[in-house]
Design a protein around this motif. Structure first.
Motif, mmCIF file in Angstrom:
data_model
loop_
_atom_site.group_PDB
_atom_site.id
_atom_site.type_symbol
_atom_site.label_atom_id
_atom_site.label_comp_id
_atom_site.label_asym_id
_atom_site.label_seq_id
_atom_site.Cartn_x
_atom_site.Cartn_y
_atom_site.Cartn_z
ATOM 1 N N PHE A 110 8.127 36.806 -69.908
ATOM 2 C CA PHE A 110 7.208 35.748 -69.215
ATOM 3 C C PHE A 110 7.856 35.056 -68.213
ATOM 4 O O PHE A 110 7.045 34.761 -67.005
ATOM 5 C CB PHE A 110 6.446 34.923 -70.484
ATOM 6 N N VAL A 111 8.850 34.402 -68.441
ATOM 7 C CA VAL A 111 9.531 33.600 -67.444
ATOM 8 C C VAL A 111 9.969 34.586 -66.214
ATOM 9 O O VAL A 111 9.657 34.013 -65.017
ATOM 10 C CB VAL A 111 10.863 33.212 -67.975
ATOM 11 N N GLY A 112 10.364 35.661 -66.372
ATOM 12 C CA GLY A 112 10.469 36.591 -65.310
ATOM 13 C C GLY A 112 9.206 36.900 -64.447
ATOM 14 O O GLY A 112 9.064 37.161 -63.314
ATOM 15 N N LEU A 113 8.214 37.200 -65.270
ATOM 16 C CA LEU A 113 6.782 37.415 -64.668
ATOM 17 C C LEU A 113 6.334 36.384 -63.928
ATOM 18 O O LEU A 113 5.688 36.670 -62.830
ATOM 19 C CB LEU A 113 5.863 37.768 -65.811
ATOM 20 N N PHE A 114 6.273 35.313 -64.302
ATOM 21 C CA PHE A 114 5.787 34.263 -63.532
ATOM 22 C C PHE A 114 7.047 33.609 -62.342
ATOM 23 O O PHE A 114 6.571 32.997 -61.404
ATOM 24 C CB PHE A 114 5.522 32.750 -64.410
ATOM 25 N N ALA A 115 8.245 33.764 -62.815
ATOM 26 C CA ALA A 115 9.284 33.438 -61.452
ATOM 27 C C ALA A 115 9.067 34.275 -60.511
ATOM 28 O O ALA A 115 9.215 33.879 -59.181
ATOM 29 C CB ALA A 115 10.721 33.543 -62.011
ATOM 30 N N SER A 116 8.782 35.592 -60.580
ATOM 31 C CA SER A 116 8.714 36.547 -59.608
ATOM 32 C C SER A 116 7.288 36.564 -58.908
ATOM 33 O O SER A 116 7.060 37.395 -57.993
ATOM 34 C CB SER A 116 9.157 37.808 -59.993
ATOM 35 N N ASN A 117 6.180 35.902 -59.379
ATOM 36 C CA ASN A 117 5.105 35.740 -59.112
ATOM 37 C C ASN A 117 4.460 37.301 -59.205
ATOM 38 O O ASN A 117 3.356 37.545 -58.397
ATOM 39 C CB ASN A 117 4.916 35.484 -57.496
ATOM 40 N N GLU A 118 4.882 38.291 -60.204
ATOM 41 C CA GLU A 118 4.199 39.452 -60.314
ATOM 42 C C GLU A 118 2.906 39.241 -61.208
ATOM 43 O O GLU A 118 2.216 40.085 -61.112
ATOM 44 C CB GLU A 118 5.413 40.067 -61.376
#
Length: 143
Positions: free
Chosen positions: A16-24
């Motif tokens: 979830f952090v990666g999903l939101f950090a990359s704006n995916e």
């Protein structure tokens, strides 16, 4: 259960952090629209994949407790090629060289495990026979 829940919880948080950090996360509605089978099928696919992984994790943990971690790993390895085969059958995915190599290696690993188990069992039976012969010889010699 803690061995299943906490690693999955940490992995979900990292995703979830990666999903939101990359704006995916902004592309998810478009991805749902472009999914050939529809929005409901898209969501159901994701939900059932998550449920299937949880069942797999609990089953693997059960195998560790009931049999051994090596047996659990062997079953996991033999299950790995099933996913690409099902993807080819149901989603008409292409079977490329990498999938074939991973399939062959997974089957080879499982067969190696089974063969080693067979050899260990044969050696154990041979040792038991020798022990029985030695113990019966020593018991007749004492009488």
């Amino acid at each position: 259960m803690d061995m299943v829940i906490y690693p999955c919880l940490v992995a979900s948080c990292v995703v979830f952090v990666g999903l939101f950090a990359s704006n995916e996360w902004k592309t998810i509605p478009r991805e749902m629209e472009e999914y050939e089978l529809g929005k409901v099928s898209y969501v159901m696919t994701l939900v059932w994949i998550a449920i299937a992984w949880q069942v797999f994790n609990i089953g693997a943990l059960g195998l560790i407790f009931e049999a051994s971690s090596l047996f659990s790993n062997a079953i996991s390895v033999v299950g790995l090629p099933i996913v690409p085969i099902l993807a080819v059958v149901f989603f008409h995915d292409k079977m490329d060289g990498l999938k074939v190599i991973s399939l062959v290696l997974a089957i080879w690993g499982f067969l190696s495990y089974v063969y080693q188990h067979y050899l260990d069992e044969c050696q154990s039976k041979t040792n038991d026979r020798r022990t029985n012969v030695v113990s019966s010889a020593s018991s007749t010699g004492n009488q």
